[in-house]
Design a protein around this motif. Structure first.
Motif, mmCIF file in Angstrom:
data_model
loop_
_atom_site.group_PDB
_atom_site.id
_atom_site.type_symbol
_atom_site.label_atom_id
_atom_site.label_comp_id
_atom_site.label_asym_id
_atom_site.label_seq_id
_atom_site.Cartn_x
_atom_site.Cartn_y
_atom_site.Cartn_z
ATOM 1 N N SER A 31 0.848 -1.197 0.000
ATOM 2 C CA SER A 31 0.000 0.000 0.000
ATOM 3 C C SER A 31 0.879 1.241 0.000
ATOM 4 C CB SER A 31 -0.891 0.028 1.239
ATOM 5 O OG SER A 31 -1.828 -1.010 1.168
ATOM 6 N N VAL A 32 0.503 2.212 -0.820
ATOM 7 C CA VAL A 32 1.256 3.463 -0.937
ATOM 8 C C VAL A 32 0.312 4.620 -0.640
ATOM 9 C CG1 VAL A 32 2.563 4.966 -2.494
ATOM 10 C CG2 VAL A 32 2.809 2.470 -2.660
ATOM 11 N N GLN A 33 0.748 5.538 0.213
ATOM 12 C CA GLN A 33 -0.015 6.738 0.550
ATOM 13 C C GLN A 33 0.584 7.921 -0.208
ATOM 14 O OE1 GLN A 33 -2.781 6.767 2.707
ATOM 15 N NE2 GLN A 33 -3.040 8.780 1.825
ATOM 16 N N LEU A 34 -0.265 8.693 -0.859
ATOM 17 C CA LEU A 34 0.163 9.875 -1.609
ATOM 18 C C LEU A 34 -0.118 11.136 -0.796
ATOM 19 C CD1 LEU A 34 -1.374 8.887 -5.057
ATOM 20 C CD2 LEU A 34 1.031 8.729 -4.387
ATOM 21 N N PHE A 35 0.699 12.155 -0.993
ATOM 22 C CA PHE A 35 0.446 13.449 -0.360
ATOM 23 C C PHE A 35 0.831 14.569 -1.313
ATOM 24 C CE2 PHE A 35 4.576 11.861 0.960
ATOM 25 C CZ PHE A 35 5.424 12.931 0.696
ATOM 26 N N ALA A 36 0.148 15.691 -1.180
ATOM 27 C CA ALA A 36 0.384 16.827 -2.073
ATOM 28 C C ALA A 36 0.348 18.119 -1.272
ATOM 29 C CB ALA A 36 -0.678 16.870 -3.169
ATOM 30 N N THR A 37 1.330 18.983 -1.517
ATOM 31 C CA THR A 37 1.403 20.284 -0.851
ATOM 32 C C THR A 37 1.429 21.363 -1.929
ATOM 33 O OG1 THR A 37 2.686 19.278 0.928
ATOM 34 C CG2 THR A 37 2.709 21.687 0.780
ATOM 35 N N PRO A 38 0.348 22.154 -2.027
ATOM 36 C CA PRO A 38 0.308 23.193 -3.074
ATOM 37 C C PRO A 38 1.162 24.402 -2.720
ATOM 38 C CG PRO A 38 -1.691 23.237 -1.758
ATOM 39 C CD PRO A 38 -0.876 22.083 -1.255
ATOM 40 N N ASN A 39 1.619 25.111 -3.755
ATOM 41 C CA ASN A 39 2.270 26.407 -3.554
ATOM 42 C C ASN A 39 1.210 27.413 -3.123
ATOM 43 O OD1 ASN A 39 4.672 25.283 -4.434
ATOM 44 N ND2 ASN A 39 4.562 26.177 -6.481
ATOM 45 N N VAL A 40 1.643 28.548 -2.603
ATOM 46 C CA VAL A 40 0.715 29.609 -2.206
ATOM 47 C C VAL A 40 -0.114 30.030 -3.410
ATOM 48 C CG1 VAL A 40 0.548 32.005 -1.376
ATOM 49 C CG2 VAL A 40 2.219 30.441 -0.361
ATOM 50 N N GLY A 41 -1.426 30.122 -3.219
ATOM 51 C CA GLY A 41 -2.323 30.541 -4.288
ATOM 52 C C GLY A 41 -2.827 29.396 -5.142
ATOM 53 N N TYR A 42 -2.487 28.166 -4.781
ATOM 54 C CA TYR A 42 -2.920 26.985 -5.527
ATOM 55 C C TYR A 42 -3.555 25.973 -4.581
ATOM 56 C CZ TYR A 42 -0.331 28.650 -9.559
ATOM 57 O OH TYR A 42 0.106 29.398 -10.609
ATOM 58 N N HIS A 43 -4.293 25.044 -5.132
ATOM 59 C CA HIS A 43 -4.843 23.931 -4.367
ATOM 60 C C HIS A 43 -4.644 22.655 -5.178
ATOM 61 C CE1 HIS A 43 -8.229 25.235 -6.923
ATOM 62 N NE2 HIS A 43 -8.537 23.940 -6.969
ATOM 63 N N PHE A 44 -4.595 21.538 -4.472
ATOM 64 C CA PHE A 44 -4.435 20.256 -5.146
ATOM 65 C C PHE A 44 -5.710 19.950 -5.920
ATOM 66 C CE2 PHE A 44 -5.141 15.645 -5.136
ATOM 67 C CZ PHE A 44 -4.060 15.267 -5.927
ATOM 68 N N LYS A 45 -5.562 19.502 -7.170
ATOM 69 C CA LYS A 45 -6.723 19.183 -8.012
ATOM 70 C C LYS A 45 -6.915 17.672 -8.154
ATOM 71 C CE LYS A 45 -8.729 19.792 -12.582
ATOM 72 N NZ LYS A 45 -8.486 20.168 -13.964
#
Length: 170
Positions: free
Chosen positions: A81-95
């Motif tokens: 099992s693999v867990q993914l994570f995303a950190t957006p830059n300022v002014g962005y959101h993960f899509k």
């Protein structure tokens, strides 16, 4: 006389792209299996043990430049099992996650490694805000959608009978 008190040792060899699974009396793994520390039951004068290997697969996370994506772990055997994570830059959101290769299905930012390497891209989207203008009883002024980092455009001047418009205030 044959011994049955030999202990299977640890395999010190490395095979790129694989992890050591254990020892087996048959090369194809269909014989008696032994793990490190197991006592061997030697039935013949000459017994050969074959190292057994399990393929490992890599997980690579790319991003579109508007944030950073990652995975834990980044390598594993089939079924890991693999867990993914995303950190957006300022002014962005993960899509969304875009699967480029690997034949996996992502559910709630996680997936299970199948039988090949996996490449996934993290996609981010610029934040957008709705600016609403309240003319306080004057003529209607249209809302504006403005992306993060941009300015709203000066709207039309509202009209209210018997009043002079003084400007917009927060």
């Amino acid at each position: 006389e044959y011994r049955s008190d030999l202990v299977a040792g640890n395999n010190q060899y490395i095979k790129n792209g694989y992890v050591f699974k254990g020892w087996n009396t048959k090369e194809d793994g269909s014989g008696d299996s032994y793990q490190q520390g197991d006592i061997l039951d030697i039935k013949e004068a000459q017994t050969t043990l074959y190292a057994q290997w399990i393929a490992t697969y890599n997980v690579t996370i790319l991003d579109d430049g508007n944030g950073v994506g990652g995975a834990s772990p980044t390598t594993g055997i089939q079924g890991t099992s693999v867990q993914l994570f995303a950190t957006p830059n300022v002014g962005y959101h993960f899509k969304e996650w875009q699967i480029l290769s690997g034949n996996v299905v992502i559910i709630e930012d996680a997936f299970v490694i199948q039988d090949q390497d996996v490449i996934i891209k993290a996609i981010f989207e610029q934040n957008e805000y709705t600016i609403t203008f309240d003319s306080n009883g004057g003529s209607e002024v249209e809302d504006q959608k403005v992306k993060h980092g941009y300015l709203a455009i000066q709207p039309i001047t509202p009209i209210k009978e018997g009043f002079v418009f003084k400007g917009w205030f927060l």
